[in-house]
Write a protein that holds these residues in place. Structure first.
Motif, PDB file in Angstrom:
ATOM      1  N   GLY A   1      34.847  39.054  49.930  1.00 49.57           N
ATOM      2  CA  GLY A   1      33.739  38.763  49.435  1.00 49.57           C
ATOM      3  C   GLY A   1      33.227  39.738  48.668  1.00 49.57           C
ATOM      4  N   MET A   2      32.687  39.404  47.325  1.00 46.09           N
ATOM      5  CA  MET A   2      32.274  40.337  46.324  1.00 46.09           C
ATOM      6  C   MET A   2      30.795  40.124  45.916  1.00 46.09           C
ATOM      7  N   PHE A   3      29.967  41.081  45.672  1.00 46.89           N
ATOM      8  CA  PHE A   3      28.546  40.999  44.990  1.00 46.89           C
ATOM      9  C   PHE A   3      28.648  41.720  43.523  1.00 46.89           C
ATOM     10  N   VAL A   4      27.980  41.119  42.657  1.00 46.10           N
ATOM     11  CA  VAL A   4      27.946  41.587  41.329  1.00 46.10           C
ATOM     12  C   VAL A   4      26.837  41.240  40.630  1.00 46.10           C
ATOM     13  N   GLN A   5      26.117  42.289  40.086  1.00 45.55           N
ATOM     14  CA  GLN A   5      24.955  41.936  39.477  1.00 45.55           C
ATOM     15  C   GLN A   5      25.148  41.324  38.047  1.00 45.55           C
ATOM     16  N   GLU A   6      24.259  40.312  37.914  1.00 43.92           N
ATOM     17  CA  GLU A   6      24.381  39.502  36.734  1.00 43.92           C
ATOM     18  C   GLU A   6      24.475  40.435  35.329  1.00 43.92           C
ATOM     19  N   LYS A   7      25.341  40.081  34.419  1.00 43.13           N
ATOM     20  CA  LYS A   7      25.801  40.806  33.443  1.00 43.13           C
ATOM     21  C   LYS A   7      26.621  41.922  33.388  1.00 43.13           C
ATOM     22  N   GLU A   8      26.868  42.275  34.624  1.00 43.70           N
ATOM     23  CA  GLU A   8      27.919  43.528  35.016  1.00 43.70           C
ATOM     24  C   GLU A   8      29.311  42.695  34.945  1.00 43.70           C
TER      25      GLU A   8
ATOM     26  N   VAL B   1      33.109  42.845  36.773  1.00 44.62           N
ATOM     27  CA  VAL B   1      33.693  42.988  38.315  1.00 44.62           C
ATOM     28  C   VAL B   1      35.204  42.739  38.150  1.00 44.62           C
ATOM     29  N   THR B   2      35.952  43.329  39.306  1.00 49.23           N
ATOM     30  CA  THR B   2      37.208  43.353  39.202  1.00 49.23           C
ATOM     31  C   THR B   2      37.474  42.915  40.679  1.00 49.23           C
ATOM     32  N   LEU B   3      38.286  41.925  40.556  1.00 50.73           N
ATOM     33  CA  LEU B   3      38.853  41.094  41.785  1.00 50.73           C
ATOM     34  C   LEU B   3      40.300  41.484  41.831  1.00 50.73           C
ATOM     35  N   ASP B   4      40.729  42.164  43.083  1.00 56.57           N
ATOM     36  CA  ASP B   4      41.927  42.460  43.426  1.00 56.57           C
ATOM     37  C   ASP B   4      43.252  41.480  43.716  1.00 56.57           C
ATOM     38  N   CYS B   5      44.191  41.864  43.099  1.00 56.25           N
ATOM     39  CA  CYS B   5      45.481  40.879  43.946  1.00 56.25           C
ATOM     40  C   CYS B   5      46.782  41.780  43.748  1.00 56.25           C
TER      41      CYS B   5
ATOM     42  N   GLN C   1      54.140  41.862  27.665  1.00 51.88           N
ATOM     43  CA  GLN C   1      53.963  43.039  27.414  1.00 51.88           C
ATOM     44  C   GLN C   1      52.509  43.548  27.372  1.00 51.88           C
ATOM     45  N   GLN C   2      51.555  42.529  27.111  1.00 44.63           N
ATOM     46  CA  GLN C   2      50.144  42.595  26.812  1.00 44.63           C
ATOM     47  C   GLN C   2      49.428  41.940  28.033  1.00 44.63           C
ATOM     48  N   ASN C   3      48.440  42.526  28.716  1.00 44.40           N
ATOM     49  CA  ASN C   3      47.500  42.028  29.366  1.00 44.40           C
ATOM     50  C   ASN C   3      46.869  40.767  28.949  1.00 44.40           C
ATOM     51  N   ALA C   4      46.937  39.468  29.787  1.00 42.33           N
ATOM     52  CA  ALA C   4      46.448  38.285  29.448  1.00 42.33           C
ATOM     53  C   ALA C   4      44.969  38.444  29.325  1.00 42.33           C
ATOM     54  N   THR C   5      44.180  37.809  28.262  1.00 43.57           N
ATOM     55  CA  THR C   5      42.657  37.657  28.141  1.00 43.57           C
ATOM     56  C   THR C   5      42.363  36.197  27.617  1.00 43.57           C
ATOM     57  N   GLU C   6      41.400  35.930  28.425  1.00 40.10           N
ATOM     58  CA  GLU C   6      40.792  34.532  27.833  1.00 40.10           C
ATOM     59  C   GLU C   6      39.360  34.626  27.992  1.00 40.10           C
ATOM     60  N   GLY C   7      38.574  34.692  26.953  1.00 36.46           N
ATOM     61  CA  GLY C   7      37.236  34.987  26.980  1.00 36.46           C
ATOM     62  C   GLY C   7      36.661  36.088  27.750  1.00 36.46           C
ATOM     63  N   ARG C   8      35.921  35.823  28.683  1.00 37.10           N
ATOM     64  CA  ARG C   8      35.344  36.678  29.538  1.00 37.10           C
ATOM     65  C   ARG C   8      36.438  37.106  30.515  1.00 37.10           C
ATOM     66  N   TYR C   9      37.387  36.631  30.793  1.00 38.15           N
ATOM     67  CA  TYR C   9      38.525  36.924  31.814  1.00 38.15           C
ATOM     68  C   TYR C   9      39.466  37.641  31.166  1.00 38.15           C
ATOM     69  N   SER C  10      40.011  38.795  31.876  1.00 40.91           N
ATOM     70  CA  SER C  10      40.948  39.436  31.494  1.00 40.91           C
ATOM     71  C   SER C  10      42.009  39.727  32.740  1.00 40.91           C
ATOM     72  N   LEU C  11      43.198  40.078  32.560  1.00 34.04           N
ATOM     73  CA  LEU C  11      43.909  40.089  33.677  1.00 34.04           C
ATOM     74  C   LEU C  11      44.697  41.592  33.618  1.00 34.04           C
ATOM     75  N   ASN C  12      44.241  42.544  34.637  1.00 26.67           N
ATOM     76  CA  ASN C  12      44.871  43.603  34.502  1.00 26.67           C
ATOM     77  C   ASN C  12      46.110  43.808  35.237  1.00 26.67           C
TER      78      ASN C  12
ATOM     79  N   ASN D   1      44.800  42.403  38.915  1.00 25.64           N
ATOM     80  CA  ASN D   1      43.713  42.141  39.148  1.00 25.64           C
ATOM     81  C   ASN D   1      43.027  41.477  38.020  1.00 25.64           C
ATOM     82  N   LEU D   2      41.971  40.622  38.339  1.00 24.71           N
ATOM     83  CA  LEU D   2      40.967  39.731  37.459  1.00 24.71           C
ATOM     84  C   LEU D   2      39.869  40.650  37.240  1.00 24.71           C
ATOM     85  N   VAL D   3      39.493  40.738  36.033  1.00 28.42           N
ATOM     86  CA  VAL D   3      38.450  41.378  35.449  1.00 28.42           C
ATOM     87  C   VAL D   3      37.330  40.379  34.576  1.00 28.42           C
ATOM     88  N   ILE D   4      36.459  40.022  35.295  1.00 27.99           N
ATOM     89  CA  ILE D   4      35.274  39.323  34.618  1.00 27.99           C
ATOM     90  C   ILE D   4      34.167  40.086  34.027  1.00 27.99           C
TER      91      ILE D   4
END
Lengths: 113, 114
Positions: free
Chosen positions: B10-17, B19-23, B56-67, B76-79
């Motif tokens: 589980g993860m908590f994040v403040q609105e507008k901040e 967050v990175t989810l690990d994988c 070669q490059q990290n994927a991005t889709e709008g507010r989502y990016s994959l590190n 890792n997913l970055v929102i």
């Protein structure tokens, strides 16, 4: 845009009964996949089909069978239902050769009592 | 067999901040794909982002990016700019090039706090 259609959305069965879940893929998608997600669990791959042939097999119990028809829709048949079969069953579809683009349906929630 | 690990139940994040989810994953396949799916409480599985192992490059889709760090076998997913509607379960998944099946991690439940 059209999505994957699954029916029924909810199903309640008793132990030892049978159930049939149906999946209608996105138009022009020719490959379908079935996943089972138990309560609080991650989805587990069951089986996939391309052109009516089984293309891959995962942890599908012997009590379950599935097939794909000429219009690409698929059915998952489940017999001798057990309490542990209660789960969310997802169907996904893709174009052959693009299995990295699996689009999931809304799922069928099966409850076995 | 491939193994996907999501270490954050589980993860908590403040609105507008952000967050990175690990994988992390474990595979000997030379070619594979990594995915992130979102599952709201309503149950549907929503595809978010895909990364191929040879990209070669990290994927991005709008507010989502994959590190994607291939040597460390992490994806890792970055929102960015979290929204209340981002509250959901997030699953990381792996697919080998010669396989049809997705193998999922156990998931991370993200809660966005107003």
């Amino acid at each position: 845009a059209a999505g994957v259609i699954q029916s029924p959305r909810h199903l309640i069965k008793e132990k030892r009964e049978t159930a049939t879940l149906k999946c209608y893929p996105i138009p022009r998608h020719d490959t379908v996949y079935w996943y089972q997600q138990g309560p609080g669990q991650d989805p587990q791959f069951l089986i996939s089909f391309y052109e009516k042939m089984q293309s891959d097999k995962g942890s599908i119990p012997d009590r379950f069978s599935a097939q794909q028809f000429s219009d690409y829709h698929s059915e998952l048949n489940m017999s001798s239902l057990e309490l542990g079969d209660s789960a969310l069953y997802f169907c996904a579809s893709s174009l052959q050769g693009r299995s990295y683009e699996q689009y999931f349906g809304p799922g069928t929630r099966l409850t076995v009592t | 067999a491939q193994k996907i690990t999501q270490t954050q139940p589980g993860m908590f994040v403040q609105e507008k901040e952000a967050v990175t989810l690990d994988c992390t994953y474990d595979t000997s396949d030379p070619s594979y794909g990594l995915f992130w799916y979102k599952q709201p409480s309503s149950g549907e599985m929503i595809f978010l982002i895909y990364q191929g192992s040879y990209d070669q490059q990290n994927a991005t889709e709008g507010r989502y990016s994959l590190n994607f760090q291939k040597a460390r076998k992490s994806a890792n997913l970055v929102i960015s700019a979290s929204q209340l509607g981002d509250s959901a379960m997030y699953f990381c998944a792996f697919k080998g090039a010669g396989s049809y099946q997705l193998t999922f991690g156990k998931g991370t439940k993200l809660s966005v706090i107003p």
